[in-house]
Scaffold this motif. Structure first.
Motif, PDB file in Angstrom:
ATOM      1  N   SER A   1       0.815  -1.209   0.000  1.00 24.06           N
ATOM      2  CA  SER A   1       0.000   0.000   0.000  1.00 24.06           C
ATOM      3  C   SER A   1       0.850   1.261   0.000  1.00 24.06           C
ATOM      4  O   SER A   1       1.747   1.425   0.823  1.00 24.06           O
ATOM      5  N   PHE A   2       0.522   2.162  -0.901  1.00 23.26           N
ATOM      6  CA  PHE A   2       1.173   3.470  -0.947  1.00 23.26           C
ATOM      7  C   PHE A   2       0.782   4.291   0.274  1.00 23.26           C
ATOM      8  O   PHE A   2       1.593   5.026   0.837  1.00 23.26           O
ATOM      9  N   TYR A   3      -0.466   4.151   0.709  1.00 23.76           N
ATOM     10  CA  TYR A   3      -0.969   4.965   1.817  1.00 23.76           C
ATOM     11  C   TYR A   3      -0.679   4.349   3.184  1.00 23.76           C
ATOM     12  O   TYR A   3      -0.269   5.057   4.107  1.00 23.76           O
ATOM     13  N   GLU A   4      -0.903   3.060   3.337  1.00 19.18           N
ATOM     14  CA  GLU A   4      -0.722   2.415   4.640  1.00 19.18           C
ATOM     15  C   GLU A   4       0.724   1.989   4.881  1.00 19.18           C
ATOM     16  O   GLU A   4       1.163   1.900   6.022  1.00 19.18           O
ATOM     17  N   THR A   5       1.428   1.641   3.821  1.00 19.42           N
ATOM     18  CA  THR A   5       2.856   1.265   3.790  1.00 19.42           C
ATOM     19  C   THR A   5       3.176  -0.090   4.417  1.00 19.42           C
ATOM     20  O   THR A   5       4.310  -0.563   4.281  1.00 19.42           O
ATOM     21  N   HIS A   6       2.209  -0.739   5.089  1.00 18.17           N
ATOM     22  CA  HIS A   6       2.484  -2.028   5.724  1.00 18.17           C
ATOM     23  C   HIS A   6       1.635  -3.161   5.152  1.00 18.17           C
ATOM     24  O   HIS A   6       1.971  -4.328   5.337  1.00 18.17           O
ATOM     25  N   ASN A   7       0.539  -2.835   4.492  1.00 18.07           N
ATOM     26  CA  ASN A   7      -0.436  -3.831   4.073  1.00 18.07           C
ATOM     27  C   ASN A   7      -0.510  -3.910   2.551  1.00 18.07           C
ATOM     28  O   ASN A   7      -0.245  -2.930   1.855  1.00 18.07           O
ATOM     29  N   PRO A   8      -0.925  -5.065   2.011  1.00 16.35           N
ATOM     30  CA  PRO A   8      -1.148  -5.135   0.567  1.00 16.35           C
ATOM     31  C   PRO A   8      -2.371  -4.324   0.174  1.00 16.35           C
ATOM     32  O   PRO A   8      -3.332  -4.193   0.952  1.00 16.35           O
ATOM     33  N   ALA A   9      -2.346  -3.776  -1.013  1.00 13.61           N
ATOM     34  CA  ALA A   9      -3.462  -2.968  -1.514  1.00 13.61           C
ATOM     35  C   ALA A   9      -3.780  -3.369  -2.942  1.00 13.61           C
ATOM     36  O   ALA A   9      -2.887  -3.747  -3.716  1.00 13.61           O
ATOM     37  N   VAL A  10      -5.043  -3.292  -3.306  1.00 13.51           N
ATOM     38  CA  VAL A  10      -5.447  -3.450  -4.700  1.00 13.51           C
ATOM     39  C   VAL A  10      -4.930  -2.222  -5.449  1.00 13.51           C
ATOM     40  O   VAL A  10      -5.225  -1.081  -5.077  1.00 13.51           O
ATOM     41  N   THR A  11      -4.123  -2.463  -6.479  1.00 13.03           N
ATOM     42  CA  THR A  11      -3.400  -1.375  -7.144  1.00 13.03           C
ATOM     43  C   THR A  11      -3.471  -1.539  -8.651  1.00 13.03           C
ATOM     44  O   THR A  11      -3.387  -2.662  -9.163  1.00 13.03           O
ATOM     45  N   LEU A  12      -3.620  -0.459  -9.368  1.00 14.90           N
ATOM     46  CA  LEU A  12      -3.661  -0.505 -10.827  1.00 14.90           C
ATOM     47  C   LEU A  12      -2.335  -0.998 -11.393  1.00 14.90           C
ATOM     48  O   LEU A  12      -1.258  -0.652 -10.890  1.00 14.90           O
ATOM     49  N   LEU A  13      -2.426  -1.757 -12.470  1.00 15.04           N
ATOM     50  CA  LEU A  13      -1.209  -2.204 -13.148  1.00 15.04           C
ATOM     51  C   LEU A  13      -0.508  -1.040 -13.838  1.00 15.04           C
ATOM     52  O   LEU A  13       0.717  -1.001 -13.920  1.00 15.04           O
ATOM     53  N   ASP A  14      -1.292  -0.099 -14.349  1.00  9.85           N
ATOM     54  CA  ASP A  14      -0.702   1.001 -15.124  1.00  9.85           C
ATOM     55  C   ASP A  14      -1.345   2.328 -14.728  1.00  9.85           C
ATOM     56  O   ASP A  14      -2.143   2.896 -15.478  1.00  9.85           O
ATOM     57  N   PRO A  15      -1.002   2.851 -13.561  1.00 10.97           N
ATOM     58  CA  PRO A  15      -1.652   4.093 -13.109  1.00 10.97           C
ATOM     59  C   PRO A  15      -1.328   5.305 -13.958  1.00 10.97           C
ATOM     60  O   PRO A  15      -2.115   6.249 -14.011  1.00 10.97           O
ATOM     61  N   ASP A  16      -0.199   5.298 -14.639  1.00  6.56           N
ATOM     62  CA  ASP A  16       0.186   6.466 -15.426  1.00  6.56           C
ATOM     63  C   ASP A  16      -0.766   6.720 -16.594  1.00  6.56           C
ATOM     64  O   ASP A  16      -0.804   7.829 -17.137  1.00  6.56           O
ATOM     65  N   GLU A  17      -1.524   5.695 -16.987  1.00  7.25           N
ATOM     66  CA  GLU A  17      -2.475   5.863 -18.078  1.00  7.25           C
ATOM     67  C   GLU A  17      -3.833   6.354 -17.588  1.00  7.25           C
ATOM     68  O   GLU A  17      -4.738   6.582 -18.390  1.00  7.25           O
TER      69      GLU A  17
END
Length: 239
Positions: free
Chosen positions: A133-149
Motif C-alpha cells: 500500500s502506498f498509503y498504509e505502507t504495511h499492508n497489501p493494496a489493490v493497485t492498478l497495473l498502469d496508473p500512469d495511463e
C-alpha cells in the motif's frame, strides 16, 4: 506586585505543564494501540497525526463533491445502495491510522472479506494487482497495473485503489464523486479526515465500514467493483 503572585504563576504553569504531559502520554499510548498505519509508529508519527487533527475535515459532508459531479471523470458505477442499518461505528480521533473502535467483524467474516478481495483481484487481473500500500505502507493494496495511463485520482497514490486494515477489518477505497456521495449518504462509509487536504489524498478517499453479515458483504463487493471501475477508467476529454 504582590510577592506571592510570581510563585502562584509558576505553580499554575507547572501544573498546566504536568497536565499537558499526562494528556500527551495517554493520547500517545491510545494512538499506538491502534496499530501501524501510514506514519512511523513512534512519537514522531504521533506528533504528525496530532497536527493533522487540527486540519481534519468533516468526514460526513458531501458538499465537496457538488462541483465535480457530472464532470468527464465522474462516472458513477453504483446503483441504488440500500441504507446501512444502525448507527455508524465509532472512529478513533487520529487521522492516521484511520480506524474504528467498535462494531468489529468476527473472524469468519474477516476471512470472507479477504477472500472477496482476492477473488475480485483475480477477476480484474488485466487491470489490478496486489502491491504494498502506498498509503498504509504495511499492508497489501489493490493497485492498478498502469496508473500512469489513468486520470488524476489514479496517479495521485501510484494507482492504489483499495486496502483492508488487518487490525479492525475496515477498508479504504477511492470512488468517483457521485459514488462517494452515495456511499456516505447511505451510511456505508465516510471521508478520510485528510481527504482533499493532503496533496496525494483524493477527496473521494473513503473509509468503508467492515461487513457484519452476508448482506453487507455483498454491498462491500459492489463498492470494491465500483472503486476499481472508477480508478481504472481512462481520463475524460477535459482531464
Amino acid at each position: 506586585m504582590h510577592p506571592s503572585r510570581p510563585h502562584t504563576a509558576t505553580a499554575l504553569l507547572t501544573a498546566a505543564t504536568a497536565a499537558a504531559g499526562v494528556w500527551a502520554w495517554r493520547d500517545y499510548r491510545a494512538w499506538k494501540s491502534l496499530g501501524k498505519g501510514g506514519l512511523p509508529h513512534n512519537a514522531k508519527g504521533w506528533l504528525i497525526t496530532t497536527c493533522f487533527r487540527l486540519r481534519a475535515g468533516d468526514p460526513l459532508t458531501t458538499d465537496v463533491y457538488h462541483r465535480a459531479i457530472g464532470l468527464p471523470d465522474d462516472r458513477p458505477a453504483l446503483g441504488n445502495l440500500p441504507h446501512r442499518n444502525g448507527p455508524r461505528p465509532a472512529i478513533a480521533p487520529w487521522p492516521v491510522p484511520h480506524r474504528q473502535t467498535d462494531q468489529f467483524p468476527g473472524t469468519g467474516m474477516r476471512q470472507k472479506l479477504n477472500d472477496l478481495f482476492d477473488a475480485t483481484v483475480d477477476a480484474h487481473a488485466e487491470t489490478v494487482q496486489y502491491k504494498l500500500s502506498f498509503y498504509e505502507t504495511h499492508n497489501p493494496a489493490v493497485t492498478l497495473l498502469d496508473p500512469d495511463e489513468g486520470h488524476a485520482h489514479a496517479r495521485l497514490g501510484e494507482g492504489e485503489v483499495a486496502h483492508i486494515h488487518p487490525d479492525d477489518g475496515s477498508m479504504h477505497m477511492i470512488f468517483s464523486p457521485s459514488d462517494a456521495k452515495t456511499v456516505i449518504e447511505e451510511g456505508w462509509g465516510e471521508r478520510h479526515p485528510m481527504a482533499g487536504v493532503l496533496p496525494n489524498l483524493p477527496d473521494t478517499y473513503l473509509f468503508v465500514y467492515p461487513p457484519r453479515d452476508e448482506a453487507e458483504l455483498a454491498v462491500v463487493k459492489e463498492l470494491l467493483h465500483a472503486s476499481i471501475a472508477h480508478m481504472s477508467a481512462r481520463p475524460g476529454p477535459c482531464a
